[in-house]
Motif scaffolding. Sequence first.
Motif, PDB file in Angstrom:
ATOM      1  N   ASN A  31       0.684  -1.138  -0.221  1.00  0.00           N
ATOM      2  CA  ASN A  31       0.036  -0.039  -0.330  1.00  0.00           C
ATOM      3  C   ASN A  31       0.499   1.212   0.067  1.00  0.00           C
ATOM      4  O   ASN A  31       0.507   2.396   0.928  1.00  0.00           O
ATOM      5  CB  ASN A  31      -1.080  -0.261   1.181  1.00  0.00           C
ATOM      6  N   ARG A  32       1.704   1.040  -0.665  1.00  0.00           N
ATOM      7  CA  ARG A  32       2.805   2.659  -1.427  1.00  0.00           C
ATOM      8  C   ARG A  32       3.519   2.575  -2.345  1.00  0.00           C
ATOM      9  O   ARG A  32       2.766   1.841  -3.225  1.00  0.00           O
ATOM     10  CB  ARG A  32       4.120   2.056  -0.315  1.00  0.00           C
ATOM     11  N   PRO A  33       3.153   3.551  -2.559  1.00  0.00           N
ATOM     12  CA  PRO A  33       3.911   4.116  -4.135  1.00  0.00           C
ATOM     13  C   PRO A  33       4.885   3.690  -4.710  1.00  0.00           C
ATOM     14  O   PRO A  33       6.003   3.191  -4.062  1.00  0.00           O
ATOM     15  CB  PRO A  33       4.183   5.193  -4.047  1.00  0.00           C
ATOM     16  N   PRO A  34       5.341   3.185  -5.677  1.00  0.00           N
ATOM     17  CA  PRO A  34       7.150   2.381  -6.370  1.00  0.00           C
ATOM     18  C   PRO A  34       7.587   3.371  -6.089  1.00  0.00           C
ATOM     19  O   PRO A  34       7.698   5.003  -5.993  1.00  0.00           O
ATOM     20  CB  PRO A  34       6.841   2.610  -7.752  1.00  0.00           C
ATOM     21  N   ARG A 354       2.159  10.921 -11.258  1.00  0.00           N
ATOM     22  CA  ARG A 354       1.040  11.189 -10.714  1.00  0.00           C
ATOM     23  C   ARG A 354       0.715   9.462 -10.812  1.00  0.00           C
ATOM     24  O   ARG A 354       0.743   8.913  -9.959  1.00  0.00           O
ATOM     25  CB  ARG A 354       0.257  10.721 -12.623  1.00  0.00           C
ATOM     26  N   ILE A 355       2.212   9.126 -10.879  1.00  0.00           N
ATOM     27  CA  ILE A 355       2.447   7.709 -10.423  1.00  0.00           C
ATOM     28  C   ILE A 355       2.962   7.439  -9.141  1.00  0.00           C
ATOM     29  O   ILE A 355       2.475   6.583  -9.072  1.00  0.00           O
ATOM     30  CB  ILE A 355       3.613   7.188 -11.723  1.00  0.00           C
ATOM     31  N   ALA A 356       3.332   8.879  -8.822  1.00  0.00           N
ATOM     32  CA  ALA A 356       4.093   8.574  -7.503  1.00  0.00           C
ATOM     33  C   ALA A 356       2.618   8.969  -6.783  1.00  0.00           C
ATOM     34  O   ALA A 356       2.715   9.228  -5.171  1.00  0.00           O
ATOM     35  CB  ALA A 356       5.093   9.372  -7.048  1.00  0.00           C
ATOM     36  N   GLY A 357       1.772   9.261  -7.053  1.00  0.00           N
ATOM     37  CA  GLY A 357       1.113   9.796  -6.706  1.00  0.00           C
ATOM     38  C   GLY A 357       0.653  11.430  -5.907  1.00  0.00           C
ATOM     39  O   GLY A 357       0.289  11.363  -5.099  1.00  0.00           O
TER      40      GLY A 357
END
Length: 473
Positions: A31-34, A354-357
């Motif tokens: 549940n964390r960004p890449p 965006r990918i990292a939220g």
Amino acid sequence: MKTTRRRLLQSAAAFAAAPALHLGGAQPTANRPPNILFLYTDDQACWGANAYGFPEPHTPNMDRIAAGGALFENAFVTTPVCSPSRASLFTSQPSFRTGIRDFLDYRREPELGLSEQFPTWPLLLQQSGYRTGLFGKWHLGTRAEHHPTRRGFHEFMGFLEGGNNPMDPFLEIEGKTSQIKGPLPDLLTDAALGFIKRHRTQPFLASVHFRAPHSPYGPVPAADTAAVADRQLAPPNVAGLDVGDVLKRRLGHYASIASVDRNVGRMLDALDSWGLASNTLVICTSDNGYMIGHHGALGKGNATSMLPARNRLPNMFEDSVRVPMYLRWPGRVRPGTRIREMVTNLDYFPSLLRIAGAAGAIPDGFQPCGRDFTPLLLGEKTAWRSTIFGDYDMYHYFEDSMRMIRTERWKLVTHSHIDVAHELYDLQHDPGETRNLIGSFAHSEVKIDLRRRLYAWQTWMGDPRRRAPWEEM
């Protein structure tokens, strides 16, 4: 004072929390960004990469990224020289906006650097909970206000100026510069791996900015020279060149690329062994392309002729503006994906945020000039651009302001220097840009249409060097 590689890996760690990522329904690990591993070469064109169909270089590990994710067939930089390209990468702004219009020469212009008026995507990732580190070449200012730690990186190990020794370089570590024994790509990789290992329990951005394969190409470790020693190089197809000189330079360039590729493999292997690969986005690209004998030139956008005249050749050739670009994101991007749409270095800003939220971290009133390419990665249907633009105000060595408009078929390049002709190429029928059609009556309508569209873009973007088409007639 000389420093060992052991000392290079010793540094304190700090924890940074990160928000969850939700992209296209995919749930990030734990549940964390890449994590993001950004690998950045210096002066590598597509002809310097096996995955683009060229057998002469040795890039099996870069190929691993492409095979495990996506290869962008048409990735471009908007300015084909070091500092402007890097500034545009970080800010999603063209060079005439950032004020970094040519490579920075700190002997002549020590006051120049990447201004704090522009947010950078590493800074916004940092503010969103990522631990950020830059390892390698900066070339965006040497004064304190331009330091990487002021522009989005918690940690910096590398060099602020553009050049360094390929072997036994001078590197800044924890604010102090000293000479370190060893090959530069290996030393940067050592530092990046130490950073990743320390921060592997939290979201991180590790940006590794290699100086290679920029000239001088060597010395490199014997293993990297041996990797390309048996290559049968094709002679250049340009009359008047010293073929032996061209092939010798290309072989050295390939050995330098091999030295980077070997270290790319080290980092990919470490991600695997530490269990990080499944939640790490890996990107590999270059700051600009390069030519060794192509068009009879040596260099990039500010190239020099390799013919006897040795004159400057300001250009926006494909070999200068088109770069390799691979992106691997396990579980999100299908292995073996090939993306034909045109993307530029301005697109990293909105895409990675965006990918990292972290898209919500973009300051109010700031407008990135790039586009979010994540729909292309995820195979989503989306209306995409069919035209890109470029700009380069060359003032070192030669003064010439160039502007480019490129469609899927046509490319128009304008020059401000009175002795340099404008250029028009039909890329569909002449991908090598060998026939300049600017004076062809049969292509007048194409030229006029492209010129008007280029001027409209310049006007919309506030280009201070815009010139109306009718002023040239």
